[in-house]
Scaffold this motif. Sequence first.
Motif, short mmCIF file in Angstrom:
data_model
loop_
_atom_site.label_atom_id
_atom_site.label_comp_id
_atom_site.label_asym_id
_atom_site.label_seq_id
_atom_site.Cartn_x
_atom_site.Cartn_y
_atom_site.Cartn_z
N LYS A 98 9.02 21.93 39.25
CA LYS A 98 9.37 22.07 40.66
C LYS A 98 10.19 20.87 41.14
N TYR A 146 13.13 27.93 42.40
CA TYR A 146 11.90 27.70 41.66
C TYR A 146 11.15 29.01 41.43
N HIS A 147 11.05 29.82 42.45
CA HIS A 147 10.30 31.09 42.34
C HIS A 147 10.96 32.03 41.34
N ASP A 148 12.29 32.02 41.28
CA ASP A 148 12.98 32.87 40.31
C ASP A 148 12.76 32.38 38.88
N TRP A 204 8.83 27.69 32.17
CA TRP A 204 7.92 26.69 32.71
C TRP A 204 8.05 25.41 31.90
N LYS A 264 10.30 30.37 37.70
CA LYS A 264 8.92 30.27 37.22
C LYS A 264 8.42 31.58 36.59
N GLU A 265 9.08 32.68 36.88
CA GLU A 265 8.69 33.95 36.28
C GLU A 265 9.10 34.02 34.81
#
Length: 123
Positions: free
Chosen positions: A15, A2-4, A10, A6-7
């Motif tokens: 999530k 998710y963190h990778d 979107w 979301k940059e």
Amino acid sequence: MYHDLKEVYWWNNMKRNIAEYVAQCSNFQQGKAEHQRPGDLAQTMDIPIWKWEAINMDFNTGLPFSFKRYDSIWVIIDWLMKSAHFLPVKSSSTSKEYAKIYVREVTDGQAECTIQTLKDMLR
């Protein structure tokens, strides 16, 4: 994951969608700890008390001949001091010759150093 993502991307419910995808991914399931064999217990190693009490040795062979006809390097490592000797040797040498080289190059210098250290401590 998710963190990778979301940059860069979107979308609504991003999530939750990623969590569902990862939960169903066969590669992820195979890599989970519950599917892996547990590791062995850590084994303690005795810590040497004296220098050169516990050593490792290795030979690097097949090198071009030097001026004195050496074609190998004998590496001797002391576990306690993390020090090493790199000695030029001939691959055709016998074990007796290696023993003489070891005594001459490693232990003789260490014995003199140890004697000097003991003398200094006793003063």
